[in-house]
Motif scaffolding. Structure first.
Motif, PDB file in Angstrom:
ATOM      1  N   LYS A   1       0.822  -1.214   0.000  1.00  0.00           N
ATOM      2  CA  LYS A   1       0.000   0.000   0.000  1.00  0.00           C
ATOM      3  C   LYS A   1       0.857   1.265   0.000  1.00  0.00           C
TER       4      LYS A   1
ATOM      5  N   MET B   1      -4.935   4.861   8.275  1.00  0.00           N
ATOM      6  CA  MET B   1      -5.791   4.524   7.141  1.00  0.00           C
ATOM      7  C   MET B   1      -7.036   3.766   7.584  1.00  0.00           C
ATOM      8  N   ARG B   2      -6.889   2.929   8.591  1.00  0.00           N
ATOM      9  CA  ARG B   2      -8.022   2.122   9.047  1.00  0.00           C
ATOM     10  C   ARG B   2      -9.135   2.971   9.657  1.00  0.00           C
TER      11      ARG B   2
ATOM     12  N   ASN C   1     -10.799   3.572   6.036  1.00  0.00           N
ATOM     13  CA  ASN C   1     -11.053   2.519   5.050  1.00  0.00           C
ATOM     14  C   ASN C   1     -11.547   1.193   5.612  1.00  0.00           C
ATOM     15  N   SER C   2     -11.523   0.985   6.907  1.00  0.00           N
ATOM     16  CA  SER C   2     -11.916  -0.313   7.454  1.00  0.00           C
ATOM     17  C   SER C   2     -13.418  -0.374   7.709  1.00  0.00           C
TER      18      SER C   2
ATOM     19  N   ARG D   1     -12.948   6.861  -0.078  1.00  0.00           N
ATOM     20  CA  ARG D   1     -11.824   5.970   0.211  1.00  0.00           C
ATOM     21  C   ARG D   1     -10.548   6.801   0.286  1.00  0.00           C
TER      22      ARG D   1
ATOM     23  N   GLN E   1      -6.666   7.183  -0.292  1.00  0.00           N
ATOM     24  CA  GLN E   1      -5.715   6.661  -1.267  1.00  0.00           C
ATOM     25  C   GLN E   1      -4.323   7.225  -1.031  1.00  0.00           C
TER      26      GLN E   1
END
Length: 210
Positions: A36, A70-71, A74-75, A86, A88
């Motif tokens: 990622k 990020m989680r 996005n999780s 989302r 990125q």
């Protein structure tokens, strides 16, 4: 947030120290691997230029911090505020060019080469950068996660003069085993010029095109 020094507790399943080797497939958090952060959108790099296994572990430890950030978006357990968006990675690991010797004076590239900094964009259902919602994300992160520095970065360098928005998130260096000091500094930039320090300033499309 005030400055804080903490000893992090990392799930052994995702702790790079306990992995046999560090590769692009190394898991850093549920659903997030090293891949990622290797480069960014349409510009991947590899780990082949890092020959020291200990350096790979250190790099992976830095990206564990980013994976947790990020989680929050996005999780499946993320806040519903950003459910239609989302997060990125557009600039991750920076690989120096041949003959390029990076040091701290090289700014963002130096930080990205060490896994400290990552540049993010928030993408909407239409596949475009969500300009207004990027400001909301910066506010959310300011209130809900810790970091070394967060830069809300606007520019209108596009040929059509449209506004662009990114968040540059800088995490503190992990001191063995997992001690980190979060300075929690924030900044807003427009066309690479600092607008305000220690607060977030929303730049609107009409402002950018004026």
């Amino acid at each position: 947030m005030a400055v804080s020094t903490v000893d992090l507790l990392v799930d052994a399943k995702y702790n790079p120290v306990f992995q046999d080797s560090i590769t692009s497939k190394t898991k850093l958090a549920p659903g997030i691997s090293m891949a990622k952060f290797l480069g960014g959108d349409n510009d991947p790099v590899t780990l082949t230029h890092i020959t020291d296994d200990d350096q790979k572990v250190l790099l992976a430890k830095q990206y564990v911090l980013h994976a947790e950030a990020m989680r929050t978006i996005n999780s499946k357990d993320a806040t519903k505020e950003f459910k239609d968006f989302r997060l990125q990675v557009v600039e991750g690991l920076y690989r120096a060019e041949e003959g390029e010797n990076l040091d701290v004076s090289d700014g963002l590239n130096y930080l990205m080469s060490r896994g400290l900094a990552v540049v993010y964009e928030l993408i909407g259902l239409d596949g475009k950068i969500a300009i207004e919602k990027t400001f909301d994300l910066a506010v959310y992160w300011k209130d809900n996660i810790q970091f070394d520095k967060m830069i809300l970065d606007y520019d209108n360098y596009n040929p059509d003069n449209t506004l662009n928005a990114q968040i540059i998130l800088v995490m503190p260096e992990v001191i063995s085993p997992w001690t980190v000091t979060f300075n929690n500094n924030i900044e807003t930039r427009y066309n690479n010029i600092n607008q305000v320090t220690n607060e977030l300033l929303e730049v609107l499309r009409t402002t950018a095109s004026a």
